[in-house]
Write a protein that holds these residues in place. Sequence first.
Motif, mmCIF file in Angstrom:
data_model
loop_
_atom_site.group_PDB
_atom_site.id
_atom_site.type_symbol
_atom_site.label_atom_id
_atom_site.label_comp_id
_atom_site.label_asym_id
_atom_site.label_seq_id
_atom_site.Cartn_x
_atom_site.Cartn_y
_atom_site.Cartn_z
ATOM 1 N N GLU A 1 3.277 -5.130 -6.652
ATOM 2 C CA GLU A 1 2.185 -6.047 -7.129
ATOM 3 C C GLU A 1 1.255 -5.400 -8.201
ATOM 4 O OE1 GLU A 1 -0.275 -7.541 -3.862
ATOM 5 O OE2 GLU A 1 1.099 -8.946 -3.117
ATOM 6 N N GLY A 2 0.977 -6.035 -9.420
ATOM 7 C CA GLY A 2 0.164 -5.416 -10.451
ATOM 8 C C GLY A 2 0.922 -4.525 -11.296
ATOM 9 N N MET A 3 2.223 -4.347 -10.928
ATOM 10 C CA MET A 3 3.039 -3.580 -11.920
ATOM 11 C C MET A 3 4.226 -4.285 -12.776
ATOM 12 S SD MET A 3 2.256 -0.588 -11.064
ATOM 13 C CE MET A 3 3.400 0.752 -11.381
ATOM 14 N N GLU B 1 0.806 -1.116 0.057
ATOM 15 C CA GLU B 1 -0.111 0.024 0.085
ATOM 16 C C GLU B 1 0.952 1.261 0.141
ATOM 17 O OE1 GLU B 1 -2.424 -0.250 3.456
ATOM 18 O OE2 GLU B 1 -3.950 -1.995 2.517
ATOM 19 N N ASN B 2 1.891 1.299 0.787
ATOM 20 C CA ASN B 2 2.694 2.380 0.989
ATOM 21 C C ASN B 2 3.693 2.538 -0.487
ATOM 22 O OD1 ASN B 2 2.084 3.173 3.545
ATOM 23 N ND2 ASN B 2 4.037 1.660 4.232
ATOM 24 N N ALA B 3 3.897 1.425 -1.433
ATOM 25 C CA ALA B 3 4.318 1.846 -2.582
ATOM 26 C C ALA B 3 3.670 2.313 -3.541
ATOM 27 C CB ALA B 3 4.975 0.193 -2.909
ATOM 28 N N GLN B 4 2.452 1.788 -3.268
ATOM 29 C CA GLN B 4 1.149 2.330 -4.383
ATOM 30 C C GLN B 4 1.176 3.836 -4.200
ATOM 31 O OE1 GLN B 4 0.049 0.544 -7.090
ATOM 32 N NE2 GLN B 4 -0.400 2.682 -7.695
ATOM 33 N N TRP B 5 1.000 4.408 -2.964
ATOM 34 C CA TRP B 5 0.940 5.553 -2.563
ATOM 35 C C TRP B 5 2.086 6.424 -3.061
ATOM 36 C CZ3 TRP B 5 3.688 9.511 0.069
ATOM 37 C CH2 TRP B 5 2.612 10.667 0.564
ATOM 38 N N ILE B 6 3.581 5.914 -3.103
ATOM 39 C CA ILE B 6 4.481 6.661 -3.427
ATOM 40 C C ILE B 6 4.326 6.861 -4.560
ATOM 41 C CG2 ILE B 6 7.134 6.496 -3.770
ATOM 42 C CD1 ILE B 6 6.541 7.254 -1.078
ATOM 43 N N TRP B 7 3.831 5.767 -5.489
ATOM 44 C CA TRP B 7 4.124 5.665 -7.105
ATOM 45 C C TRP B 7 2.969 6.611 -7.359
ATOM 46 C CZ3 TRP B 7 6.742 4.800 -10.987
ATOM 47 C CH2 TRP B 7 6.278 4.494 -12.278
ATOM 48 N N ASP B 8 1.811 6.859 -6.689
ATOM 49 C CA ASP B 8 0.806 7.629 -7.238
ATOM 50 C C ASP B 8 1.089 9.211 -6.936
ATOM 51 O OD1 ASP B 8 -0.870 5.740 -7.922
ATOM 52 O OD2 ASP B 8 -2.031 5.511 -5.927
#
Length: 290
Positions: free
Chosen positions: A165-167, A74-81
Amino acid sequence: MGATSVEPDSEQRVDAGSVTDKHTEPPSRNRRLGALRVPRRPRIWFELLLIAISYGVYSMIRNAAPTREEQAQENAQWIWDLEKSLGLAFERAVNHGIEAVTWLIVPMNYYYATLHFIVTIGVLVWLFRWHPGRYGATRLVLFATTGVALIGYYFYPLAPPRLMEGMDFIDTGQVYQTWGSFQSESMQSVSNQYAAMPSMHIGWSVWCGITIAVLARPLWVKILGVLYPTLTLLVIVATANHFWLDAVGGLICLGFGYAVVRLWYGSSPYRLPRRVTPPPPAAETAQSPS
């Protein structure tokens, strides 16, 4: 980074055996505290022991952080966004572009796995040999930087891009079976896979770069000092081991390290005397008038 690396103030010395107050004689406790703030000649056995213990404690705490994979994702997705909202989500393009160039990405994999330690240890040895008066304070910057980074590893688990995940980030170490790849069973057993924030590859490399650029004398060595962290940033992004915001986290930790030294010594570590005059023998001290 040899004997030619001497600053104009290189002959300035400080007496490690005396601390004086211009106005009043401080209490005994203050004198002892003041003495600790005076640069002292490093002792090889103590430094080796200190580095070994510190790295062992660092590794133990870093790897003891709870494995919170869901939160790390979740933190990785937040950073990416966040990076996408800033228009600076370039990691995937760099990763895919360089991964296709085998002769370039394989050396980068080995760079990531090895130079992090080799260059940092090399700079410490150089400081110990040629700048003993600045060694303790500059080493403290590195230790304080690494210590505060542990807070990030423990409380902010972050999956590196290669594990998102999903990337479609490419784990270049796994693809090319590079020695030291975090996908190997040996590395997975000793390394926390979700300790990407902050990036100590950047924290340590910028520490090395600043130290070399400020203290080295030859221009070409100074240039190498500047290039080293710049190339390190490219490597951590190309190998999909970090976001560029992880690098920002590493710089914040490094800033904390320099602030600690500034408060303790009252000076930049690079402005301290290059060499240290050893304190007088105890017998001479006892015979000198008070």
